[in-house]
Design a protein around this motif. Structure first.
Motif, PDB file in Angstrom:
ATOM      1  N   ARG A  62       1.898 -18.040 -20.300  1.00 50.99           N
ATOM      2  CA  ARG A  62       1.769 -16.612 -20.049  1.00 50.99           C
ATOM      3  C   ARG A  62       1.547 -16.318 -18.576  1.00 50.99           C
ATOM      4  O   ARG A  62       2.172 -15.446 -17.998  1.00 50.99           O
ATOM      5  N   GLY A  63       0.630 -17.090 -17.954  1.00 53.53           N
ATOM      6  CA  GLY A  63       0.345 -16.874 -16.540  1.00 53.53           C
ATOM      7  C   GLY A  63       1.558 -17.144 -15.666  1.00 53.53           C
ATOM      8  O   GLY A  63       1.854 -16.390 -14.740  1.00 53.53           O
ATOM      9  N   ALA A  64       2.269 -18.230 -15.953  1.00 49.29           N
ATOM     10  CA  ALA A  64       3.456 -18.564 -15.161  1.00 49.29           C
ATOM     11  C   ALA A  64       4.522 -17.483 -15.278  1.00 49.29           C
ATOM     12  O   ALA A  64       5.127 -17.073 -14.271  1.00 49.29           O
ATOM     13  N   ASN A  65       4.731 -16.985 -16.497  1.00 53.45           N
ATOM     14  CA  ASN A  65       5.730 -15.930 -16.693  1.00 53.45           C
ATOM     15  C   ASN A  65       5.345 -14.646 -15.975  1.00 53.45           C
ATOM     16  O   ASN A  65       6.175 -13.992 -15.327  1.00 53.45           O
ATOM     17  N   MET A  66       4.057 -14.274 -16.074  1.00 44.35           N
ATOM     18  CA  MET A  66       3.603 -13.033 -15.449  1.00 44.35           C
ATOM     19  C   MET A  66       3.653 -13.120 -13.931  1.00 44.35           C
ATOM     20  O   MET A  66       4.005 -12.163 -13.248  1.00 44.35           O
ATOM     21  N   HIS A  67       3.287 -14.283 -13.382  1.00 41.68           N
ATOM     22  CA  HIS A  67       3.338 -14.452 -11.938  1.00 41.68           C
ATOM     23  C   HIS A  67       4.765 -14.338 -11.420  1.00 41.68           C
ATOM     24  O   HIS A  67       5.039 -13.608 -10.462  1.00 41.68           O
ATOM     25  N   GLN A  68       5.672 -15.051 -12.031  1.00 44.58           N
ATOM     26  CA  GLN A  68       7.060 -15.023 -11.560  1.00 44.58           C
ATOM     27  C   GLN A  68       7.680 -13.639 -11.726  1.00 44.58           C
ATOM     28  O   GLN A  68       8.395 -13.153 -10.843  1.00 44.58           O
ATOM     29  N   LYS A  69       7.396 -12.983 -12.834  1.00 44.11           N
ATOM     30  CA  LYS A  69       7.920 -11.638 -13.062  1.00 44.11           C
ATOM     31  C   LYS A  69       7.319 -10.658 -12.058  1.00 44.11           C
ATOM     32  O   LYS A  69       8.021  -9.830 -11.470  1.00 44.11           O
ATOM     33  N   GLY A  70       6.003 -10.753 -11.845  1.00 44.08           N
ATOM     34  CA  GLY A  70       5.331  -9.846 -10.922  1.00 44.08           C
ATOM     35  C   GLY A  70       5.815  -9.996  -9.489  1.00 44.08           C
ATOM     36  O   GLY A  70       6.076  -9.007  -8.798  1.00 44.08           O
ATOM     37  N   PHE A  71       5.946 -11.238  -9.029  1.00 43.32           N
ATOM     38  CA  PHE A  71       6.409 -11.466  -7.662  1.00 43.32           C
ATOM     39  C   PHE A  71       7.840 -10.969  -7.489  1.00 43.32           C
ATOM     40  O   PHE A  71       8.195 -10.412  -6.443  1.00 43.32           O
ATOM     41  N   ALA A  72       8.666 -11.162  -8.515  1.00 40.79           N
ATOM     42  CA  ALA A  72      10.053 -10.700  -8.435  1.00 40.79           C
ATOM     43  C   ALA A  72      10.130  -9.179  -8.352  1.00 40.79           C
ATOM     44  O   ALA A  72      11.056  -8.630  -7.751  1.00 40.79           O
ATOM     45  N   GLU A  73       9.150  -8.498  -8.918  1.00 38.28           N
ATOM     46  CA  GLU A  73       9.127  -7.034  -8.909  1.00 38.28           C
ATOM     47  C   GLU A  73       8.361  -6.475  -7.714  1.00 38.28           C
ATOM     48  O   GLU A  73       8.160  -5.266  -7.622  1.00 38.28           O
ATOM     49  N   GLY A  74       7.916  -7.339  -6.819  1.00 40.32           N
ATOM     50  CA  GLY A  74       7.218  -6.883  -5.621  1.00 40.32           C
ATOM     51  C   GLY A  74       5.762  -6.552  -5.836  1.00 40.32           C
ATOM     52  O   GLY A  74       5.149  -5.848  -5.017  1.00 40.32           O
ATOM     53  N   MET A  75       5.172  -7.052  -6.913  1.00 42.10           N
ATOM     54  CA  MET A  75       3.757  -6.801  -7.160  1.00 42.10           C
ATOM     55  C   MET A  75       2.914  -7.732  -6.305  1.00 42.10           C
ATOM     56  O   MET A  75       3.408  -8.712  -5.744  1.00 42.10           O
ATOM     57  N   THR A  76       1.632  -7.408  -6.193  1.00 40.59           N
ATOM     58  CA  THR A  76       0.717  -8.228  -5.405  1.00 40.59           C
ATOM     59  C   THR A  76      -0.526  -8.522  -6.234  1.00 40.59           C
ATOM     60  O   THR A  76      -0.741  -7.910  -7.289  1.00 40.59           O
ATOM     61  N   CYS A  77      -1.349  -9.444  -5.779  1.00 39.70           N
ATOM     62  CA  CYS A  77      -2.482  -9.947  -6.570  1.00 39.70           C
ATOM     63  C   CYS A  77      -3.324  -8.829  -7.191  1.00 39.70           C
ATOM     64  O   CYS A  77      -3.644  -8.859  -8.377  1.00 39.70           O
ATOM     65  N   ILE A  78      -3.683  -7.848  -6.382  1.00 43.31           N
ATOM     66  CA  ILE A  78      -4.618  -6.828  -6.832  1.00 43.31           C
ATOM     67  C   ILE A  78      -4.034  -5.924  -7.910  1.00 43.31           C
ATOM     68  O   ILE A  78      -4.770  -5.231  -8.610  1.00 43.31           O
ATOM     69  N   ASP A  79      -2.724  -5.931  -8.086  1.00 34.29           N
ATOM     70  CA  ASP A  79      -2.122  -5.119  -9.138  1.00 34.29           C
ATOM     71  C   ASP A  79      -2.602  -5.559 -10.520  1.00 34.29           C
ATOM     72  O   ASP A  79      -2.723  -4.729 -11.427  1.00 34.29           O
ATOM     73  N   CYS A  80      -2.872  -6.858 -10.688  1.00 38.45           N
ATOM     74  CA  CYS A  80      -3.287  -7.387 -11.988  1.00 38.45           C
ATOM     75  C   CYS A  80      -4.735  -7.866 -12.021  1.00 38.45           C
ATOM     76  O   CYS A  80      -5.361  -7.863 -13.075  1.00 38.45           O
ATOM     77  N   HIS A  81      -5.249  -8.301 -10.877  1.00 39.51           N
ATOM     78  CA  HIS A  81      -6.552  -8.978 -10.864  1.00 39.51           C
ATOM     79  C   HIS A  81      -7.670  -8.094 -10.327  1.00 39.51           C
ATOM     80  O   HIS A  81      -8.464  -8.521  -9.494  1.00 39.51           O
ATOM     81  N   LYS A  82      -7.752  -6.873 -10.813  1.00 37.75           N
ATOM     82  CA  LYS A  82      -8.796  -5.958 -10.323  1.00 37.75           C
ATOM     83  C   LYS A  82     -10.199  -6.370 -10.759  1.00 37.75           C
ATOM     84  O   LYS A  82     -11.158  -6.118 -10.065  1.00 37.75           O
ATOM     85  N   GLY A  83     -10.327  -6.992 -11.910  1.00 37.51           N
ATOM     86  CA  GLY A  83     -11.660  -7.324 -12.409  1.00 37.51           C
ATOM     87  C   GLY A  83     -12.037  -8.772 -12.234  1.00 37.51           C
ATOM     88  O   GLY A  83     -12.823  -9.301 -13.007  1.00 37.51           O
TER      89      GLY A  83
END
Length: 224
Positions: free
Chosen positions: A163-184
């Motif tokens: 799950r983490g690997a899929n979310m990381h690769q998808k997020g980076f491909a969409e231009g997301m950054t760490c804080i978009d998912c890891h607020k808490g």
């Protein structure tokens, strides 16, 4: 006195005057250089003192609130023993960005003097605003301080869960950054954010879920 003698005397006086000025100028330059080194050393030492965790939690506003929360997270204690302290996440390492952040911190000093968040009640009343300000800063810098340790290019997705690997690769491909998912990841989320589930991987990490009820006795003893 002949003209030659007068000329020779004048030259000697000019040479002596130039040597004196050169000595004074050189001495002044060396003195300024030494003073600059002392000033820079003192200034840099002061900056390093303000970049220590002990300095950050010197105010009870931080020690009694966010520091207590942080001590219960993986950034404080983990299997590798690598700790991310307050300045690692909240203060840039590059000199220019660091100075800008220090200037911005003068506003925080003002609110320390005003007592804006000097009680847990006042702090929690402003928690959402404080969190949003920091999230916006990190979003603007592409989570620069996170990437001091968590470099995208160094991630081995094979070592992550699926799950983490899929979310990381998808997020980076969409231009997301760490804080978009890891607020808490290091501090409790504001109640509003907890309620809507905006946090680490979509589940508020600071919400403690009750254990599942035990299975009924008949179900537990049923044959496989």
């Amino acid at each position: 006195m002949t003209n030659d003698t007068q000329t020779s005397s004048l030259k000697s006086r000019l040479i002596g005057l130039l040597k004196k000025k050169w000595t004074i100028g050189l001495g002044g330059l060396l003195l300024a250089f030494a003073g600059g080194i002392i000033f820079w050393g003192g200034f840099n030492t002061a900056m390093e003192i303000t970049n220590r965790e002990a300095f950050c939690i010197g105010c009870h506003e931080m020690e009694e609130n966010v520091y207590r929360e942080y001590r219960n997270t993986i950034h404080y204690s983990n299997r590798t023993g690598v700790r991310a302290t307050c300045p690692d996440c909240h203060v840039p390492k590059e000199w220019g960005h660091k100075m800008i952040r220090k200037i911005q911190a003068s506003n925080e000093v003002l609110h320390k003097i005003l007592g804006s968040i000097d009680t847990p009640e006042k702090f929690n009343a402003k928690r959402l605003q404080l969190a949003q300000n920091e999230w916006a800063r990190m979003k603007k810098t592409d989570s620069r301080e996170c990437r001091n340790c968590h470099n995208y290019d160094s991630m081995d997705y094979a070592e992550q869960n699926r799950r983490g690997a899929n979310m990381h690769q998808k997020g980076f491909a969409e231009g997301m950054t760490c804080i978009d998912c890891h607020k808490g990841i290091a501090h409790s989320l504001p109640p509003v954010e907890q309620a809507i589930g905006v946090s680490n991987h979509g589940a508020a990490p600071d919400v403690v879920h009750p254990p599942l009820p035990p299975k009924p006795e008949a179900e537990a003893s049923a044959p496989e």
